[in-house]
Design an enzyme around this catalytic site. Structure first.
Site, short mmCIF file in Angstrom:
data_model
loop_
_atom_site.label_atom_id
_atom_site.label_comp_id
_atom_site.label_asym_id
_atom_site.label_seq_id
_atom_site.Cartn_x
_atom_site.Cartn_y
_atom_site.Cartn_z
N GLY A 36 -13.67 -3.98 2.44
CA GLY A 36 -13.23 -4.60 3.69
C GLY A 36 -11.75 -4.49 3.99
O GLY A 36 -11.26 -5.11 4.92
N LYS A 37 -11.03 -3.70 3.22
CA LYS A 37 -9.58 -3.58 3.40
C LYS A 37 -9.19 -3.10 4.80
O LYS A 37 -8.29 -3.66 5.41
CB LYS A 37 -8.97 -2.62 2.37
CG LYS A 37 -9.15 -3.01 0.94
CD LYS A 37 -8.61 -1.97 -0.01
CE LYS A 37 -9.14 -0.58 0.19
NZ LYS A 37 -10.58 -0.37 0.04
N SER A 38 -9.84 -2.06 5.27
CA SER A 38 -9.48 -1.50 6.59
C SER A 38 -9.73 -2.50 7.70
O SER A 38 -8.92 -2.62 8.63
CB SER A 38 -10.25 -0.20 6.85
OG SER A 38 -9.91 0.76 5.89
N GLY A 75 -8.23 -2.99 -3.05
CA GLY A 75 -9.62 -3.37 -3.26
C GLY A 75 -10.45 -2.12 -3.40
O GLY A 75 -10.00 -1.02 -3.07
N ASP A 95 -7.25 6.58 2.73
CA ASP A 95 -8.25 7.47 3.35
C ASP A 95 -7.58 8.44 4.32
O ASP A 95 -8.00 9.59 4.45
CB ASP A 95 -9.33 6.67 4.08
CG ASP A 95 -10.30 5.99 3.12
OD1 ASP A 95 -10.33 6.36 1.92
OD2 ASP A 95 -11.04 5.11 3.58
#
Length: 179
Positions: free
Chosen positions: A11-13, A6, A33
């Protein structure tokens, strides 16, 4: 393996952390990241590494790609050694980014998840975070999904992260633990 794709601030993390909470077994959450954070500073600023420019554009150089390939191979090795892994990535190269992961993950059972989020919602999150280049979330919101096919898609702009995690767990046939 679960691979979440995404755009920035989609909002992936948060979904990855919620998956760790709702899945009954232990899963490692590893994001791009983290790869960027452990690179030498010169690769976070130069043309050979990863660069961020006004308007949210991201450029990736040759030296970054070499390290990214090694990172992907390492993540795959952890999975081959028995670790359950959730990858949180941004497929800036679209289908080519996925192909690179498919090559690294060859032979592994992988669930591909598209994490969608309306560009305006992601831009608001980006602003609130204060640690992203302005415009990145909006620029990536649809770009990373072009030409993609997923096993599961969730929309973090319409559902809370834990709801997205439960939907992913249910869709892949793992009964979520209560969280």
């Amino acid at each position: 393996m679960i691979v979440l794709n995404g755009g920035s601030s989609s909002g992936k993390s948060g979904i990855a952390r919620c998956l760790q909470a709702v899945l009954p077994e232990a899963w490692l959450a590893i994001g791009v990241d983290t790869l960027i954070d452990v690179m030498p500073a010169r690769l976070r600023l130069g043309s050979e590494g990863i660069g961020f420019s006004g308007g949210g554009e991201v450029s990736v150089g040759a030296e970054f790609r070499v390290l990214e390939d090694a990172w992907m191979a390492g993540v795959a090795s952890m999975a081959r050694s028995g670790a359950r892994v959730i990858v949180d990535d941004v497929f800036l190269g679209g289908v080519e980014s996925r192909r690179r992961w498919e090559k690294a993950l060859d032979g592994l059972d992988v669930v591909w998840v598209g994490v969608r989020c309306d560009a305006a919602v992601a831009a608001g999150r980006e602003l609130a975070r204060g640690d992203r280049v302005a415009g990145m979330a909006e620029a990536q919101a649809e770009l990373v999904h072009r030409g993609m096919r997923y096993d599961v898609e969730v929309d973090s702009g319409k559902s809370e992260a834990v709801e997205c995690a439960r939907a992913i767990a249910a869709r892949i046939g793992i009964a979520p633990a209560s969280a």
